[in-house]
Write an enzyme that holds these catalytic residues in place. Structure first.
Site, PDB file in Angstrom:
ATOM      1  N   SER A  44       0.843  -1.199   0.000  1.00  0.00           N
ATOM      2  CA  SER A  44       0.000   0.000   0.000  1.00  0.00           C
ATOM      3  C   SER A  44       0.875   1.243   0.000  1.00  0.00           C
ATOM      4  O   SER A  44       1.993   1.241   0.534  1.00  0.00           O
ATOM      5  CB  SER A  44      -0.858  -0.025   1.261  1.00  0.00           C
ATOM      6  N   TYR A  79      -2.033  -0.526  10.752  1.00  0.00           N
ATOM      7  CA  TYR A  79      -2.269  -1.145   9.438  1.00  0.00           C
ATOM      8  C   TYR A  79      -1.086  -0.851   8.510  1.00  0.00           C
ATOM      9  O   TYR A  79      -0.529  -1.756   7.876  1.00  0.00           O
ATOM     10  CB  TYR A  79      -3.566  -0.591   8.821  1.00  0.00           C
ATOM     11  N   LYS A 131       2.059  -3.324   6.683  1.00  0.00           N
ATOM     12  CA  LYS A 131       2.470  -3.387   5.263  1.00  0.00           C
ATOM     13  C   LYS A 131       3.972  -3.141   5.144  1.00  0.00           C
ATOM     14  O   LYS A 131       4.660  -3.809   4.361  1.00  0.00           O
ATOM     15  CB  LYS A 131       1.682  -2.358   4.433  1.00  0.00           C
TER      16      LYS A 131
HETATM   17  C1  UD1 Z   1      -5.800   3.615   3.184  1.00  0.00           C
HETATM   18  C2  UD1 Z   1      -4.437   3.478   2.567  1.00  0.00           C
HETATM   19  C3  UD1 Z   1      -4.573   2.696   1.283  1.00  0.00           C
HETATM   20  C4  UD1 Z   1      -5.229   1.360   1.566  1.00  0.00           C
HETATM   21  C5  UD1 Z   1      -6.587   1.586   2.244  1.00  0.00           C
HETATM   22  C6  UD1 Z   1      -7.170   0.258   2.689  1.00  0.00           C
HETATM   23  C7  UD1 Z   1      -3.191   5.481   3.202  1.00  0.00           C
HETATM   24  C8  UD1 Z   1      -2.674   6.776   2.753  1.00  0.00           C
HETATM   25  N1  UD1 Z   1      -3.878   4.787   2.273  1.00  0.00           N
HETATM   26  O1  UD1 Z   1      -6.579   4.340   2.313  1.00  0.00           O
HETATM   27  O2  UD1 Z   1      -3.297   2.481   0.730  1.00  0.00           O
HETATM   28  O3  UD1 Z   1      -5.433   0.655   0.364  1.00  0.00           O
HETATM   29  O4  UD1 Z   1      -6.399   2.356   3.413  1.00  0.00           O
HETATM   30  O5  UD1 Z   1      -8.349   0.483   3.408  1.00  0.00           O
HETATM   31  O6  UD1 Z   1      -2.995   5.044   4.327  1.00  0.00           O
HETATM   32  N2  UD1 Z   1     -13.036   9.308   4.246  1.00  0.00           N
HETATM   33  C9  UD1 Z   1     -14.063  10.132   4.692  1.00  0.00           C
HETATM   34  N3  UD1 Z   1     -15.201   9.528   5.139  1.00  0.00           N
HETATM   35  C10 UD1 Z   1     -15.375   8.181   5.173  1.00  0.00           C
HETATM   36  C11 UD1 Z   1     -14.329   7.350   4.692  1.00  0.00           C
HETATM   37  C12 UD1 Z   1     -13.164   7.954   4.249  1.00  0.00           C
HETATM   38  O7  UD1 Z   1     -13.943  11.340   4.694  1.00  0.00           O
HETATM   39  O8  UD1 Z   1     -16.432   7.715   5.617  1.00  0.00           O
HETATM   40  C13 UD1 Z   1     -11.822   9.945   3.742  1.00  0.00           C
HETATM   41  C14 UD1 Z   1     -10.563   9.498   4.477  1.00  0.00           C
HETATM   42  O9  UD1 Z   1     -10.323  10.299   5.613  1.00  0.00           O
HETATM   43  C15 UD1 Z   1      -9.508   9.673   3.372  1.00  0.00           C
HETATM   44  C16 UD1 Z   1     -10.279   9.372   2.079  1.00  0.00           C
HETATM   45  O10 UD1 Z   1     -11.663   9.531   2.405  1.00  0.00           O
HETATM   46  O11 UD1 Z   1      -9.076  11.009   3.311  1.00  0.00           O
HETATM   47  C17 UD1 Z   1     -10.058   7.965   1.589  1.00  0.00           C
HETATM   48  O12 UD1 Z   1     -10.269   7.074   2.693  1.00  0.00           O
HETATM   49  P1  UD1 Z   1     -10.312   5.495   2.530  1.00  0.00           P
HETATM   50  O13 UD1 Z   1     -11.175   5.128   1.393  1.00  0.00           O
HETATM   51  O14 UD1 Z   1     -10.617   4.929   3.871  1.00  0.00           O
HETATM   52  O15 UD1 Z   1      -8.851   5.104   2.118  1.00  0.00           O
HETATM   53  P2  UD1 Z   1      -7.443   5.575   2.762  1.00  0.00           P
HETATM   54  O16 UD1 Z   1      -7.542   5.661   4.227  1.00  0.00           O
HETATM   55  O17 UD1 Z   1      -6.916   6.721   1.991  1.00  0.00           O
END
Ligand code: UD1
Length: 315
Positions: free
Chosen positions: A126, A151, A155
């Site tokens: 990741s 997490y 990785k």
């Molecule tokens: C993270 C990892 C990614 C991994 C994934 C697995 C990092 C930078 N990336 O992704 O490599 O594949 O986890 O789960 O650590 N968000 C909201 N509301 C929500 C859900 C998410 O605002 O209900 C925002 C999060 O704060 C983030 C973005 O949306 O800024 C993407 O979130 P998400 O889809 O959970 O993935 P990452 O955390 O970026």
């Protein structure tokens, strides 16, 4: 037909890779404990490919069961290892669960590969290994900074364990694929992102809010240093990601000059904010999404997107 063991093959990315492998003439064998996926995914795969895939309901943390599975499938030419826990927020609350699950399972798989001479591994890594990067976009040579969540740390440790393993197993080759944010689904919609319980990732939360299954989407933080204050990520289509796995596998199987270990970023190279994604979803579905601004989520980085030059050139 060449056999490939796919751990986590009923999961979101795993199921798309299984379809890609079948389409390209391989025989995937799935091992999954269905902890975050449903058995019905197998039916979706069958509808798309017209093939029944062999499936074993085994927890990879169960060493005996895993080794016996590997013995039974010792004629496989490789392993694609997806099965892992992946919720950044949950890992902050339950770190031991993440270390136990993600590391024990990897160690058991490597043990199986060593004991039964299975020579190729594709590891689901990741972009989280880069931590909070100093400069964007990140290349494969960007520093591995302290992980912002357990997490992420699993990785980073996973990559290191594989590198150490390869030093004493010179007949084995491995590639770590560092995913950015996979989204989307197979065109048929027979498979897709179907997390059990409340989704922790953005896209399934958006779609479940849109259909009324969730009341309101929380946008985690609007005080990041980005164009609209919400966090930036690099969203890649899951079928492109799946395609890249088969290409990576073919690189280590087919190219005798390929290195015994390599890493590739899999992202599109552009950062979009959470609000960009919401607005884009609203535009393309012509539907308003119920959302509110909430505090930052523990373990999140503010911005990350890929330099994908290496994958584009070499895969
Ligand atoms: C993270 C990892 C990614 C991994 C994934 C697995 C990092 C930078 N990336 O992704 O490599 O594949 O986890 O789960 O650590 N968000 C909201 N509301 C929500 C859900 C998410 O605002 O209900 C925002 C999060 O704060 C983030 C973005 O949306 O800024 C993407 O979130 P998400 O889809 O959970 O993935 P990452 O955390 O970026």
């Amino acid at each position: 037909m060449q056999k490939i063991i796919v751990t986590g093959g009923t999961g979101y990315i795993g199921s798309h890779v299984v379809v890609d492998l079948i389409t390209k003439g391989y025989q995937p064998i799935i091992i999954d404990n269905l902890s975050n996926s449903e058995r019905s995914v197998l039916e979706g795969i069958k509808k798309i490919t017209d093939k029944d895939v062999e499936f074993a309901d085994i927890d990879l943390c169960d060493r005996e069961a895993t080794l016996s599975f590997f013995e039974q499938h010792r004629d496989s030419i490789g392993v694609i290892h997806f099965a892992a826990l992946k919720s950044v927020g949950e890992s902050v609350e339950k770190p031991l669960k993440y270390y136990r699950n993600n590391l024990d399972s990897l160690i058991n798989i490597l043990q199986g590969m060593e004991s039964y001479n299975i020579p190729n591994l594709i590891f689901s890594s990741s972009c989280t290994v880069y931590g909070e990067p100093d400069a964007l976009p990140v290349t494969e040579l960007s520093a591995i900074k302290p992980a912002t969540s357990p997490y992420g740390h699993t990785k980073q440790m996973g990559e290191e364990i594989i590198m150490n393993f390869l030093k004493s197993n010179s007949n084995v080759k491995a590639i770590s694929l560092r995913y950015f944010n996979p989204i989307g689904a197979h065109d048929s919609a027979y498979i897709g992102e179907l997390p059990t319980g409340v989704p922790s990732n953005l896209m399934p939360y958006i779609t479940q809010t849109a259909i009324g299954k969730r009341e309101c989407l929380s946008v985690f933080g609007d005080d990041y240093k980005t164009h609209d204050g919400t966090a930036l990520r690099d969203y890649i289509h899951v079928c492109d990601l799946a395609d890249a796995h088969t290409m990576a596998l073919e690189k280590i199987i087919g190219d005798s000059n390929s290195k015994n270990y390599d890493t590739y970023n899999l992202g599109v190279g552009t950062g979009y904010s959470v609000l960009d994604v919401i607005k884009s979803f609203e535009r393309s579905t012509d539907q308003k999404l119920n959302y509110k601004i909430a505090p930052r989520r523990a373990g999140d980085v503010s911005a990350i997107y890929a330099d994908n030059t290496k994958a584009t050139k070499e895969l």
